[in-house]
Design a protein around this motif. Structure first.
Motif, short mmCIF file in Angstrom:
data_model
loop_
_atom_site.label_atom_id
_atom_site.label_comp_id
_atom_site.label_asym_id
_atom_site.label_seq_id
_atom_site.Cartn_x
_atom_site.Cartn_y
_atom_site.Cartn_z
N ALA A 372 47.55 79.29 34.98
CA ALA A 372 47.32 77.97 35.58
C ALA A 372 46.29 77.19 34.77
N ARG A 373 45.23 77.88 34.37
CA ARG A 373 44.20 77.21 33.57
C ARG A 373 44.79 76.72 32.26
N ASP A 374 45.65 77.51 31.62
CA ASP A 374 46.22 77.12 30.33
C ASP A 374 47.17 75.94 30.48
N ILE A 375 47.98 75.93 31.53
CA ILE A 375 48.95 74.85 31.71
C ILE A 375 48.24 73.53 31.98
N TYR A 376 47.31 73.55 32.90
CA TYR A 376 46.55 72.34 33.20
C TYR A 376 45.70 71.93 32.00
N GLY A 377 45.11 72.91 31.32
CA GLY A 377 44.24 72.62 30.19
C GLY A 377 44.98 71.97 29.04
N LYS A 378 46.21 72.42 28.77
CA LYS A 378 47.00 71.79 27.70
C LYS A 378 47.31 70.34 28.03
N ALA A 379 47.66 70.08 29.29
CA ALA A 379 47.93 68.69 29.69
C ALA A 379 46.68 67.83 29.55
N ALA A 380 45.53 68.41 29.91
CA ALA A 380 44.27 67.66 29.79
C ALA A 380 43.95 67.35 28.34
N ARG A 381 44.14 68.33 27.45
CA ARG A 381 43.87 68.10 26.04
C ARG A 381 44.81 67.03 25.46
N ASP A 382 46.04 67.04 25.89
CA ASP A 382 47.00 66.03 25.42
C ASP A 382 46.54 64.62 25.82
N VAL A 383 46.03 64.47 27.03
CA VAL A 383 45.52 63.17 27.47
C VAL A 383 44.32 62.75 26.62
N ALA A 384 43.44 63.70 26.34
CA ALA A 384 42.25 63.38 25.54
C ALA A 384 42.62 62.88 24.16
N THR A 385 43.64 63.46 23.54
CA THR A 385 43.98 63.09 22.16
C THR A 385 44.84 61.83 22.08
N THR A 386 45.35 61.36 23.21
CA THR A 386 46.17 60.14 23.19
C THR A 386 45.42 58.97 23.84
N ARG A 387 45.24 59.04 25.13
CA ARG A 387 44.62 57.93 25.86
C ARG A 387 43.17 57.68 25.43
N PHE A 388 42.44 58.73 25.10
CA PHE A 388 41.01 58.58 24.82
C PHE A 388 40.67 58.80 23.34
N ALA A 389 41.62 58.54 22.45
CA ALA A 389 41.40 58.72 21.02
C ALA A 389 40.34 57.75 20.50
N PRO A 390 39.40 58.21 19.68
CA PRO A 390 38.33 57.35 19.17
C PRO A 390 38.83 56.13 18.40
N ASP A 391 39.82 56.31 17.56
CA ASP A 391 40.30 55.18 16.75
C ASP A 391 40.89 54.09 17.62
N THR A 392 41.58 54.48 18.69
CA THR A 392 42.14 53.50 19.62
C THR A 392 41.03 52.69 20.27
#
Length: 418
Positions: A372-392
């Motif tokens: 459960a931690r891995d599934i939720y954690g992967k989704a969280a990391r994906d959000v961080a690298t897209t929606r909250f990307a520094p260059d954006t």
């Protein structure tokens, strides 16, 4: 581009300072010239213009004695020393844009007057609710209160919402009323709101509705994933009542055996929380105090989940973004801007506020199931690298800087009454 960041503190005191310092680092890395203006403070980072900073002054509570309180209240309203020092920095650094953050009290909006007089465009990121709530947080004696939004700043005096003190509540109410009445924030071309929730509260309060824009904060890529430490939960932030750290401690007795809570941060409630931990969950809580950013990320990266059981309207807490970047799910109170960040059942869980039981029920699956931690954690990391990307974020902020510059140019061509 020469960017001048203005904030009353120049060290990692909280989310506002962390955002500012991380942003400045990114701006420098791409070739911008960056300078800072703040209040003198023993914990400040080294700064080129530190000699121009106004003197250190604690305002919570106001300085002791009649003279101290009058001096402190005067500085809250209009700091001549802050304006004078900033004018000297502007003359030497010649910024293309000023990015203001938390300037209230110790600096005051006098610094905005200095920037306007020098013809410098101003953007201000709003990290709290100060422009709509004299006491910053929409809290009255620890309970959520938005009375000033519709009832005027006199509500702060009537309710004594600033620490239960009539004098302190009157001081912040007069401060907010005077600044609103005199248009002290008029020099700001664009107000950046990190959450839609904050934006709507400011619109409801009539705070510059035509100058508000929503822009997420950003977060750097997190450290490489590691296997979580069995049974570890983490809280990171200021140890104060509104953060609800006591709720995380009270949840421990009903969590699976062996659960441990690591707390990173410091604040006025540390002694009381330490006593609560010893009485409620002896041996299960570790208080780390204020840690460098790398230390906080190390804790997050190895945790089953980050807990954010706030009792107040969080804006856009950086701790959520940092946990997401680590691939760590977040369990947060369903209040304020938190639901804009956590997708319930995908990147974490949203829980009923002020409920240790709800917090424990949401945390238990992440402690019992690494999957459960891995599934939720992967989704969280994906959000961080897209929606909250520094260059954006940087690209959007450049456009906001340009918009503030255009607004100032138009105002100077066609002067209008504030």
């Amino acid at each position: 581009m020469r960017v001048l960041h203005v904030n009353k503190f120049l060290y990692r005191r909280g989310g506002a300072e962390s955002y500012m310092l991380d942003l400045a680092e990114r701006q420098r890395a791409r070739g911008d010239e960056v300078a800072f203006y703040a209040m003198t403070h023993p914990e400040n980072d080294p700064a080129a213009y530190a000699a121009r900073f106004p003197a250190h002054l604690e305002m919570n509570p106001l300085p002791p004695g009649v003279t101290g309180k009058i001096s402190g209240a005067g500085r809250m309203l209009w700091s001549t020393s802050a304006r004078r020092g900033l004018a000297q920095v502007i003359a030497d650094f010649r910024p293309d844009v000023a990015h203001a953050h938390n300037i209230y009290h110790q600096l005051s909006p006098s610094v905005l007057a200095a920037l306007r007089a020098a013809g410098v465009p101003v953007v201000m990121t709003l990290h709290d609710y100060k422009l709509a709530c004299p006491s910053y947080s929409f809290l009255d004696q620890g309970r959520i209160c938005t009375a000033c939004v519709g009832g005027g700043f006199r509500q702060a005096v009537r309710r004594r919402c600033k620490g239960g003190s009539l004098a302190a509540s009157a001081a912040v109410a007069v401060e907010s009323w005077a600044h609103r009445r005199l248009g002290a924030y008029n020099p700001v071309g664009v107000f950046v709101c990190p959450s839609r929730f904050l934006t709507m509260k400011l619109i409801d309060a009539g705070v510059y509705p035509d100058r508000l824009t929503v822009l997420d904060h950003f977060v750097a890529p997190g450290p490489a994933p590691v296997d979580p430490v069995p049974g570890r939960l983490v809280v990171a932030g200021r140890l104060s009542h509104e953060k609800g750290v006591d709720l995380a401690i009270r949840a421990l007795p009903v969590l699976p055996p062996g659960t441990r809570l690591d707390i990173a941060g410091d604040g006025p409630e540390r002694a009381a929380l330490t006593a609560l931990a010893e009485a409620t969950a002896p041996g299960q809580v570790t208080f780390h105090g204020r840690l460098p950013k790398a230390g906080v990320l190390e804790l997050m990266n190895s945790a089953a989940a980050l807990l954010l059981p706030s009792r107040w309207y969080e804006n856009q807490p950086m701790t959520i973004l940092e946990a997401f970047a680590c691939g760590t799910p977040v369990i947060g109170a369903n209040l304020g801007g938190i639901p804009e960040l956590i997708t319930d059942g995908v990147t974490g869980r949203l829980v009923q506020p002020d409920s240790p039981t709800a917090l424990a029920e949401a945390a238990a699956p992440f402690l019992l199931s690494a999957q459960a931690r891995d599934i939720y954690g992967k989704a969280a990391r994906d959000v961080a690298t897209t929606r909250f990307a520094p260059d954006t974020h940087l690209a959007a902020l450049d456009a906001i800087y340009a918009s503030a510059g255009n607004r100032l140019s138009e105002e100077r061509r066609e002067p209008r009454a504030d």
